[in-house]
Design a protein around this motif. Sequence first.
Motif, mmCIF file in Angstrom:
data_model
loop_
_atom_site.group_PDB
_atom_site.id
_atom_site.type_symbol
_atom_site.label_atom_id
_atom_site.label_comp_id
_atom_site.label_asym_id
_atom_site.label_seq_id
_atom_site.Cartn_x
_atom_site.Cartn_y
_atom_site.Cartn_z
ATOM 1 N N ASN A 121 86.320 106.122 32.799
ATOM 2 C CA ASN A 121 86.660 104.625 31.738
ATOM 3 C C ASN A 121 86.142 103.705 31.562
ATOM 4 O O ASN A 121 85.644 103.350 32.416
ATOM 5 C CB ASN A 121 88.027 105.218 31.972
ATOM 6 C CG ASN A 121 88.734 104.075 33.732
ATOM 7 O OD1 ASN A 121 87.707 103.783 34.184
ATOM 8 N ND2 ASN A 121 90.125 104.593 33.967
ATOM 9 N N ASP A 122 86.942 102.875 30.599
ATOM 10 C CA ASP A 122 86.057 101.253 31.062
ATOM 11 C C ASP A 122 86.045 100.221 32.449
ATOM 12 O O ASP A 122 85.423 99.697 32.410
ATOM 13 C CB ASP A 122 87.094 100.510 30.094
ATOM 14 C CG ASP A 122 86.247 101.069 28.828
ATOM 15 O OD1 ASP A 122 85.576 101.981 28.111
ATOM 16 O OD2 ASP A 122 87.548 100.862 27.759
ATOM 17 N N ALA A 123 86.938 100.566 33.063
ATOM 18 C CA ALA A 123 87.160 100.219 33.892
ATOM 19 C C ALA A 123 86.421 100.503 34.946
ATOM 20 O O ALA A 123 85.803 99.810 36.000
ATOM 21 C CB ALA A 123 88.559 100.337 34.828
ATOM 22 N N ASN A 124 85.876 101.527 35.449
ATOM 23 C CA ASN A 124 85.377 102.596 36.373
ATOM 24 C C ASN A 124 83.559 103.138 36.078
ATOM 25 O O ASN A 124 82.539 102.573 37.009
ATOM 26 C CB ASN A 124 85.396 103.713 37.030
ATOM 27 C CG ASN A 124 86.904 103.118 37.321
ATOM 28 O OD1 ASN A 124 87.407 102.762 38.214
ATOM 29 N ND2 ASN A 124 87.774 104.443 37.117
ATOM 30 N N ILE A 125 83.010 102.607 34.912
ATOM 31 C CA ILE A 125 82.073 103.065 33.901
ATOM 32 C C ILE A 125 80.766 102.154 34.583
ATOM 33 O O ILE A 125 81.509 100.913 34.557
ATOM 34 C CB ILE A 125 81.671 103.719 32.834
ATOM 35 C CG1 ILE A 125 80.372 104.398 32.492
ATOM 36 C CG2 ILE A 125 81.913 102.446 31.835
ATOM 37 C CD1 ILE A 125 80.407 104.963 31.776
ATOM 38 N N VAL A 126 79.809 101.886 35.531
ATOM 39 C CA VAL A 126 79.099 100.294 35.187
ATOM 40 C C VAL A 126 78.193 100.612 34.521
ATOM 41 O O VAL A 126 77.935 101.231 33.972
ATOM 42 C CB VAL A 126 78.479 101.234 36.602
ATOM 43 C CG1 VAL A 126 79.654 100.978 38.338
ATOM 44 C CG2 VAL A 126 77.683 102.232 37.369
ATOM 45 N N PRO A 127 77.138 99.799 34.501
ATOM 46 C CA PRO A 127 76.206 100.052 33.205
ATOM 47 C C PRO A 127 74.923 100.881 33.321
ATOM 48 O O PRO A 127 74.952 101.207 32.587
ATOM 49 C CB PRO A 127 75.181 98.668 33.481
ATOM 50 C CG PRO A 127 76.568 97.532 33.963
ATOM 51 C CD PRO A 127 77.296 98.942 34.907
ATOM 52 N N GLN A 128 74.994 101.204 34.813
ATOM 53 C CA GLN A 128 73.630 102.329 34.462
ATOM 54 C C GLN A 128 74.170 103.263 34.322
ATOM 55 O O GLN A 128 73.072 104.403 33.710
ATOM 56 C CB GLN A 128 73.378 102.481 36.285
ATOM 57 C CG GLN A 128 72.854 100.968 36.900
ATOM 58 C CD GLN A 128 73.454 100.106 37.901
ATOM 59 O OE1 GLN A 128 74.667 100.088 37.115
ATOM 60 N NE2 GLN A 128 73.420 99.776 39.054
ATOM 61 N N GLN A 129 75.413 103.315 34.723
ATOM 62 C CA GLN A 129 76.306 104.708 33.667
ATOM 63 C C GLN A 129 76.206 105.262 32.187
ATOM 64 O O GLN A 129 75.734 106.139 31.592
ATOM 65 C CB GLN A 129 77.263 105.667 34.637
ATOM 66 C CG GLN A 129 76.985 105.394 36.319
ATOM 67 C CD GLN A 129 78.122 105.900 37.165
ATOM 68 O OE1 GLN A 129 79.502 104.904 36.646
ATOM 69 N NE2 GLN A 129 78.188 106.326 38.593
ATOM 70 N N PHE A 130 76.435 103.980 32.187
ATOM 71 C CA PHE A 130 76.568 103.715 30.396
ATOM 72 C C PHE A 130 75.863 103.912 30.000
ATOM 73 O O PHE A 130 75.726 104.823 28.946
ATOM 74 C CB PHE A 130 77.205 102.506 30.029
ATOM 75 C CG PHE A 130 77.239 102.240 28.150
ATOM 76 C CD1 PHE A 130 78.192 102.673 28.106
ATOM 77 C CD2 PHE A 130 76.784 101.465 28.208
ATOM 78 C CE1 PHE A 130 78.341 102.836 26.663
ATOM 79 C CE2 PHE A 130 76.755 101.258 26.056
ATOM 80 C CZ PHE A 130 77.375 102.147 26.056
ATOM 81 N N THR A 131 74.359 102.880 30.463
ATOM 82 C CA THR A 131 73.318 103.108 29.729
ATOM 83 C C THR A 131 72.430 104.758 29.863
ATOM 84 O O THR A 131 71.935 105.523 28.588
ATOM 85 C CB THR A 131 71.892 102.635 30.696
ATOM 86 O OG1 THR A 131 72.375 100.934 30.870
ATOM 87 C CG2 THR A 131 70.409 102.817 30.032
ATOM 88 N N TYR A 132 73.220 105.587 30.930
ATOM 89 C CA TYR A 132 71.904 106.833 31.204
ATOM 90 C C TYR A 132 72.861 107.738 29.822
ATOM 91 O O TYR A 132 72.056 108.860 29.172
ATOM 92 C CB TYR A 132 72.470 107.135 32.761
ATOM 93 C CG TYR A 132 72.346 109.132 32.692
ATOM 94 C CD1 TYR A 132 70.849 109.664 33.147
ATOM 95 C CD2 TYR A 132 73.097 109.896 32.178
ATOM 96 C CE1 TYR A 132 70.133 110.579 32.844
ATOM 97 C CE2 TYR A 132 72.767 111.387 32.545
ATOM 98 C CZ TYR A 132 71.549 112.055 32.331
ATOM 99 O OH TYR A 132 71.397 112.970 32.960
ATOM 100 N N ILE A 133 74.076 107.825 29.891
ATOM 101 C CA ILE A 133 74.550 108.534 29.480
ATOM 102 C C ILE A 133 74.264 108.466 27.532
ATOM 103 O O ILE A 133 74.596 109.307 26.287
ATOM 104 C CB ILE A 133 76.281 108.350 29.495
ATOM 105 C CG1 ILE A 133 76.595 110.415 28.500
ATOM 106 C CG2 ILE A 133 77.111 107.778 29.150
ATOM 107 C CD1 ILE A 133 76.525 111.345 28.347
ATOM 108 N N LYS A 134 74.736 106.788 27.575
ATOM 109 C CA LYS A 134 74.213 106.710 26.075
ATOM 110 C C LYS A 134 73.061 106.623 25.798
ATOM 111 O O LYS A 134 72.311 107.440 24.309
ATOM 112 C CB LYS A 134 74.024 105.251 25.472
ATOM 113 C CG LYS A 134 73.463 104.302 24.470
ATOM 114 C CD LYS A 134 73.383 102.832 24.630
ATOM 115 C CE LYS A 134 72.999 102.589 23.642
ATOM 116 N NZ LYS A 134 73.254 100.973 22.957
ATOM 117 N N ASN A 135 71.506 106.936 26.418
ATOM 118 C CA ASN A 135 70.010 107.577 26.681
ATOM 119 C C ASN A 135 70.248 108.686 26.126
ATOM 120 O O ASN A 135 69.846 109.077 25.820
ATOM 121 C CB ASN A 135 69.029 107.081 27.779
ATOM 122 C CG ASN A 135 69.081 105.240 27.645
ATOM 123 O OD1 ASN A 135 69.472 104.330 26.848
ATOM 124 N ND2 ASN A 135 68.290 105.127 28.618
#
Length: 827
Positions: free
Chosen positions: A240-254
């Motif tokens: 969720n928004d509170a737990n996801i970190v930038p590296q993880q967001f970037t990974y799944i987006k890519n």
Amino acid sequence: MNLLSLLGRGIGLFSISILLFAISSPAQTLTTTNLPIVIINTEGQTITNEPGIVCSMSIINNTSGVNNSTDLPNEYNGKIKVEYRGCSSQNYPKKPLGIELRSTTAVTTSIDVPLFGFPQESDWILNPSYIDKTFMRDVLAYYMANASGRYASRTKYVEVIIDGSYQGVFVFEEKVKRDAGRINVNKLDPTDLGSNSITGGYVVKIDKACGNYDPNHQWQSAYSSPGGTQNHYWMTDYPNDANIVPQQFTYIKNYINAFETTMASSTYCSGYSSLIADDTFVDYFLMEELSSNADAYRFSTYLSKERNSKGGKIAAGPVWDFNLAFGFLTSAFSGNSQSYQGWRYTAPGDPSFPVPFWWGKLVNCCNYNHKLVARYQQLRQTAWSTPTLMAFIDAQYALLNQGAFDRNFQKWPIIGTSTWNDSPSYNGATLQDEINYLKTWLTNRLNWMDSNISSFIQEPIATLSGTNPPLAIGQPAQLTLTCTGTAPWAYTFSSGQSGIATSSPTVLVVQPTQTTTYTLQTVSNSCGTGLLSGSAIVTVLPSSADLSIGLVSNRRVAVVGDTVMMSLLLTNDGPQTAYGIQLQNRLPNGMLFAGSSSTAITQSDGIVTATIDSLLAGQSIAYPYHLQLTANGTFWNAAQVLATTTADPDSQPGSGTGDGQDDMAESDLRVGDYGSGLFVSPNPDQVPLPSVQSNQPPTDPAKADLSLAITTSSLVISPNQVISVTLTVNNRGGASASNVSLQTLLPIGWQLTNTAGLTVVGQTVTGTISSVPANSSAMLVLSVQPAGSGTLQAQLSSATPADSDSTPGNGYTNGEDDTAAVMLRLE
């Protein structure tokens, strides 16, 4: 039971307060129900959207199936956080609720509880099903998904009381959430940043940007979609928004972007399978299409990604939100005439929220669309069969119609009132109308998909056919090749002939030298090798001629000592030249051979023979010779075609002069006192003529002789027409037949409209006629609703006593008289 007694039984003060509140509330209208009762006490607070309130909830769910509002809570009794949830659904007076179970001692801490036997969790939903008056569309969709082996939210019908006020029927559901019992992907902590651990698990979503989603955890697709004015949006759901970190967001987006880039390329069919679990996409697609969900693919679309070490591909699902599905919206779309027709993935809906482009591209890939068609056909024969789904709907109605429906619609009097104004929707005058409409729409949708699912196959489905009259050697014959999928098609016949067809149907020419059965060995296009069916027989007539003869005398009356001229007239009516012909005239006593001008004529021991090498088709030749008469009397002279190396279709050479065939001839001659004797040509070669046979075989008094016929009230049918099918059993035997069992095989998608007295297993209908007396008949009538063109087949499967000329139960196409079939065509 007094308060002290309740305390003595271990019931806490909180339970007692809830119980006393329910008993004393003057607004309470629910007393007894067959559904579990959910009681929420806001403790003087007002339920809101985020962040919600912490209050109390109890659930009564007795094993007896009878629940009273005054019973002690036994499913749950404790604290919850409750809030309004959803987007547009919050605008209705009966609102959806999000429930999070909380500890009674540390109310900010969530707790996991296995409510209603579901896997334990803290987060649950109370779905009011306000616009769907059947309460079944979500429940049916989740049931179908689970029955197919894919996880979808488990559901339970309940009745809800809030602060003593009855709120009606709700669907208690699992919230879509990453969990071992729900979306079972790997747990992902903020510290999971390693080369493998960062790869999963994730849950992403295509949806409206409503609720509390952080805009920093959303992104817009780089690719446009058909019918859209803007590209669709993605958002992360887990972590969720509170737990996801930038590296993880970037990974799944890519990763998602890589998938969409692959799908936008010209080689997408060879690349997509390395990125997605296509079986899950197939099942998701079929569920959205079967329900014709107006929100399909555009809203509430969940996808997940597992860690690479556990597979690592994107999986579609779980399915969610079907209140606008199963015919709720009545407008036809995409050029179709009925709402149950057409493919939803081609309907863009609101151009601001288009269907992502890759759904339409996936179905063009050969491996994918073959899986799609095969999976649909498998499910239709099992978990998604029409009888199974109709039985499920009937069971839900029976469950809700024991008082819950009445109470709900007394609280919310919306039957006959439209609750959806954005576009035309179904609005039944009665609750039964709503249920009947759902069942009828679903049946029509299934029938339509049955008839159209094969259209996704891009490899050819090829059929060979042809009807030609018997041909002579070397004459051309025409075969018809029909192919689906993308042209051109390369084909090979069993005869070895091959070629390329560029249109369908296409007419192909063959010139066989002998009777040949043509079948397809291979048909392929750019997608690959296709599916084959059909055959065509070209009959080549053997080399044949039609020979006939005449025996002609130059006079009919003579005296002893005269010489008469006899001629053998040979004719060939074709179609081909006759070869190796011998004609024979065995002379009667009193006639002597006296020479011939024809070199073809010879004589030996009173046998005149004409030998002809060949006779062209359409040619006639006479072979004359002289005969001297040596006795008074009547002469019956006879000749025949003794031999030929060319087949004659209507006569048999050398079969004698008494068989009446056209390769024999007779001539009579009267000499002097013709009454003094009769002289006949010898006929030693006569083939015995067949004896005269009786028109009918005798009946056996110990046996029945059953035959079957099938007729229909109409041979050309319209969609949804109910027809009458009559099976007639005739008994021509000498014994009465009893326990006569009939089996009728319905084409896929066809169904009975009245099953009384019949047994239905799959598409096989079995009925019984108790007795068919000797020399009598009996009938069995079925009411059938065809789904399209097709052939009805029937057979006698058993009877007592034995049949004299057929074997019951040995198939529909054995050629015996206890089978029957009739073909119906959709107009």
